[in-house]
Scaffold this active site. Structure first.
Site, short mmCIF file in Angstrom:
data_model
loop_
_atom_site.label_atom_id
_atom_site.label_comp_id
_atom_site.label_asym_id
_atom_site.label_seq_id
_atom_site.Cartn_x
_atom_site.Cartn_y
_atom_site.Cartn_z
N ASP A 1 -4.29 29.85 -29.24
CA ASP A 1 -2.72 30.02 -29.35
C ASP A 1 -2.61 31.41 -28.65
O ASP A 1 -1.30 31.75 -28.75
CB ASP A 1 -2.18 29.87 -30.70
CG ASP A 1 -2.92 30.96 -31.77
OD1 ASP A 1 -3.73 31.58 -31.38
OD2 ASP A 1 -2.59 31.04 -33.01
N GLU B 1 -7.37 30.18 -38.70
CA GLU B 1 -7.36 31.75 -39.01
C GLU B 1 -7.49 31.83 -40.67
O GLU B 1 -6.93 30.76 -41.29
CB GLU B 1 -6.27 32.72 -38.56
CG GLU B 1 -6.26 32.63 -37.05
CD GLU B 1 -5.24 33.65 -36.77
OE1 GLU B 1 -4.39 34.38 -37.43
OE2 GLU B 1 -5.34 33.80 -34.95
N GLU C 1 -13.22 38.74 -35.15
CA GLU C 1 -12.34 39.50 -34.25
C GLU C 1 -11.84 41.01 -34.86
O GLU C 1 -11.77 41.16 -35.99
CB GLU C 1 -10.87 38.82 -34.00
CG GLU C 1 -10.01 39.71 -32.97
CD GLU C 1 -8.82 38.61 -32.43
OE1 GLU C 1 -8.73 37.70 -32.69
OE2 GLU C 1 -8.08 39.52 -31.84
O1 KIV Z 1 -6.16 32.39 -29.44
C1 KIV Z 1 -7.24 33.21 -28.93
O2 KIV Z 1 -7.36 33.24 -27.79
C2 KIV Z 1 -8.24 33.40 -29.99
C3 KIV Z 1 -9.19 34.16 -29.60
C4 KIV Z 1 -8.90 35.63 -29.12
C5 KIV Z 1 -10.56 34.16 -30.38
O3 KIV Z 1 -8.13 33.18 -31.03
#
Ligand code: KIV
Length: 289
Positions: A68, A139, A206
């Site tokens: 996202d 998440e 992250e």
């Molecule tokens: O949305 C995304 O690109 C992510 C990455 C940064 C892991 O969640």
């Protein structure tokens, strides 16, 4: 075929390496599990369209994430928050169409899973049925464990995402490094164990200190995928527009730029405009008679 007699494809999963191995089918969660067992590290890139995804697939990238991050890196929003399920389905379907070998993981966007495990299941099913992805990502650690459990029970491979969770940007007041200090480090470890216990096949870490990411990686049986988490995670992910030098302005400290596509494309567009203004394009070789 039952658990005591593995199929030829399952046998191949147990032995094939991610690089130079599996070529005649998509990478699976079993391939990633066995890569961790033999200590083979792997890369993941984001992709939001068929063309770019095809380039990364041909280059052998084993896992592509329809992140996202498309919100701020592809669709022109400031954050990931406005991204909708319909947008995720459209981009994910394009990435699936543009690839043959990579496992395609799609993000469940903000608001598409936080209400209940049932909501998470409904939207994960959309990504699998309408776009054809092989896995979803969401998440949250302990707070998302019930949803992960339900999805996994229903046959949906889930990649978890803990540490800095960009969908919480407004609650966090930006994008601060997570897991600093004893209490925060313990919380991160608890989150990592909770998502593993719930059945996630991998977990993104992250923006966490490298030492903590190394500790999590050592304590988990599932692969860790780092972004801003140091060198000791099992895999590394980068946002493609950052790694290819497409992003305007500053990129985060953890990004290495492997190309300078923004300059290359800008130069090409300026040359094209000059040729058109000066009358040297189209030349005879570009012209029908
Ligand atoms: O949305 C995304 O690109 C992510 C990455 C940064 C892991 O969640």
């Amino acid at each position: 075929m039952n658990a005591s007699s593995p199929s030829p494809a399952q046998n191949q999963a147990a032995t094939a390496t991610l690089y130079g191995g599996v070529t005649n089918r998509r990478v699976t969660v079993r391939d990633l599990a066995t890569a961790k067992q033999r200590g083979e590290k792997w890369s993941m890139l984001t992709a939001y369209d068929a063309l770019t995804a095809g380039v990364f697939d041909e280059a052998g990238t084993p896992v592509l994430l329809v992140g996202d991050s498309a919100g701020n890196c592809h669709l022109g929003y400031e954050t990931t928050v406005p991204v909708t399920m319909d947008q995720m389905v459209m981009m994910s379907a394009a990435v699936v169409r543009g690839t043959k070998r990579a496992m395609i993981v799609a993000d469940l966007p903000f608001g598409s899973y936080q209400e209940s495990p049932a909501q998470a299941m409904h939207n994960a099913a959309r990504l699998m049925k309408e776009a054809g992805v092989g896995a979803v990502k969401l998440e949250g650690g302990e707070r998302s464990a019930r949803s992960i459990e339900l999805l996994v029970e229903a046959g949906v491979p889930v990649m978890a995402h803990i540490g800095l969770t960009p969908q919480s940007v407004h609650a966090l007041g930006g994008y601060p490094v997570q897991g600093r200090g004893d209490e925060a480090a313990h919380r991160l470890l608890r989150d990592a164990k909770a998502v593993q216990q719930a059945g996630a096949f991998a977990v993104v870490l992250e923006a966490v200190p490298a030492e903590l990411a190394a500790q999590v990686t050592e304590q988990l049986a599932i692969p860790t995928v780092g972004i801003g988490a140091g060198a000791d995670t099992d895999a590394q992910v980068l946002v493609w527009t950052d790694f290819a030098g497409m992003t305007a302005g500053r990129v985060p400290k953890f990004v290495k730029q492997y190309a300078d596509l923004r300059s290359v494309l800008g130069r090409a567009a300026r040359e094209f405009a000059e040729d058109v203004r000066g009358g040297s394009f189209p030349a005879p070789e570009h012209t029908f008679h």
